[in-house]
Scaffold this motif. Structure first.
Motif, mmCIF file in Angstrom:
data_model
loop_
_atom_site.group_PDB
_atom_site.id
_atom_site.type_symbol
_atom_site.label_atom_id
_atom_site.label_comp_id
_atom_site.label_asym_id
_atom_site.label_seq_id
_atom_site.Cartn_x
_atom_site.Cartn_y
_atom_site.Cartn_z
ATOM 1 N N TYR A 1 0.819 -1.015 -0.023
ATOM 2 C CA TYR A 1 0.037 -0.052 0.010
ATOM 3 C C TYR A 1 0.990 1.344 0.034
ATOM 4 N N PRO A 2 0.389 2.440 -0.399
ATOM 5 C CA PRO A 2 1.219 3.497 -0.489
ATOM 6 C C PRO A 2 1.295 4.014 0.997
ATOM 7 N N VAL A 3 2.560 4.463 0.984
ATOM 8 C CA VAL A 3 2.888 5.306 2.421
ATOM 9 C C VAL A 3 2.321 6.565 2.729
ATOM 10 N N ASN A 15 -10.569 3.677 -8.521
ATOM 11 C CA ASN A 15 -11.819 4.659 -8.984
ATOM 12 C C ASN A 15 -13.131 4.240 -8.051
ATOM 13 N N ALA A 16 -13.177 5.026 -6.840
ATOM 14 C CA ALA A 16 -14.470 4.961 -6.171
ATOM 15 C C ALA A 16 -14.288 3.829 -5.096
ATOM 16 N N PHE A 17 -13.197 3.424 -4.720
ATOM 17 C CA PHE A 17 -13.158 2.354 -3.627
ATOM 18 C C PHE A 17 -13.378 2.830 -2.384
ATOM 19 N N GLY A 18 -13.024 4.169 -2.176
ATOM 20 C CA GLY A 18 -13.342 4.662 -0.930
ATOM 21 C C GLY A 18 -12.244 4.365 0.070
ATOM 22 N N ARG A 19 -11.066 3.767 -0.158
ATOM 23 C CA ARG A 19 -9.943 3.430 0.508
ATOM 24 C C ARG A 19 -8.934 3.177 -0.318
ATOM 25 N N PRO A 20 -7.600 3.174 0.102
ATOM 26 C CA PRO A 20 -6.287 2.952 -0.600
ATOM 27 C C PRO A 20 -6.500 1.577 -1.231
ATOM 28 N N THR A 21 -5.497 1.347 -2.189
ATOM 29 C CA THR A 21 -5.550 -0.072 -2.691
ATOM 30 C C THR A 21 -3.941 -0.393 -2.931
ATOM 31 N N GLY A 72 -2.353 13.330 -9.372
ATOM 32 C CA GLY A 72 -2.885 11.905 -9.881
ATOM 33 C C GLY A 72 -4.525 11.618 -8.963
ATOM 34 N N GLY A 73 -4.394 12.677 -7.984
ATOM 35 C CA GLY A 73 -5.761 12.426 -7.496
ATOM 36 C C GLY A 73 -5.814 11.200 -6.274
ATOM 37 N N SER A 74 -6.926 10.972 -5.645
ATOM 38 C CA SER A 74 -7.054 10.034 -4.424
ATOM 39 C C SER A 74 -8.158 9.366 -4.379
ATOM 40 N N TYR A 75 -8.242 8.480 -3.589
ATOM 41 C CA TYR A 75 -9.541 7.512 -3.533
ATOM 42 C C TYR A 75 -10.490 8.243 -2.715
#
Length: 184
Positions: free
Chosen positions: A29-31, A81-87, A128-131
């Motif tokens: 996962y991203p830090v 796209n629209a997961f609402g959490r990081p992946t 880049g945008g975010s969740y």
């Protein structure tokens, strides 16, 4: 952290980790929950640096000026796209750029090394945008995947305040020109 780095202001520093270690299953996962200073310290420790906005753009967009890392058409299944959490950063293989780099849009905003000063405040360029895509107020930065022609600035207030769950980074490393030339 194995680097031994400890920020002078530890407010929200690696808030989602436990005793300096990422949670089990979160290794890809991203830090996040890092300030610009934290990111730069890690990159220096690793012998790297944060990319400039132009370097980030080239790595994401390639040489053909595409709107998305994978091409000119948006595909919601190629990124977070629209997961609402990081992946995990390798979750969307079809979303990689022309150079094979992954996870440029939709997961977390990515900090660049570019800073701007308007005479009163410093701003950093994030891409880049975010969740997280808030819809409750115009005050918030628009989230979700952002096309590669979109640039966003982030007001830098203080390390503790700047750390968030939606901003992270990637590192780049300069090539050794002498070794590069000798391998040609």
């Amino acid at each position: 952290m194995s680097s031994g780095y400890v920020p002078s202001d530890t407010t929200r520093y690696l808030r989602n980790w436990v005793k300096g270690i990422y949670r089990q299953g979160q290794d890809k996962y991203p830090v996040v929950y890092l300030s610009l200073e934290d990111m730069k310290a890690y990159a220096a420790w690793a012998g790297k640096r944060l990319p400039t906005q132009a370097e980030w753009q080239l790595a994401a967009q390639g040489t053909d000026k595409r709107l998305w890392p994978w091409g000119n058409e948006f595909h919601g299944t190629y990124c977070n796209n629209a997961f609402g959490r990081p992946t995990p950063v390798d979750a969307f293989l079809k979303g990689q750029s022309q150079f094979g780099a992954m996870d440029f849009v939709g997961n977390i905003w990515q900090m660049t090394n570019d800073l701007y000063f308007n005479g009163n405040n410093y701003f950093s360029v994030i891409r880049g945008g975010s969740y997280y895509n808030p819809d409750s107020s115009w005050w918030y930065i628009k989230g979700g995947p952002q096309s590669l022609d979109r640039t966003q600035i982030m007001l830098l207030v203080s390390p503790g305040y700047d750390r968030s769950s939606t901003v992270g980074f990637r590192c780049v490393k300069d090539i050794d020109q002498e070794n590069f030339k000798s391998k040609k």
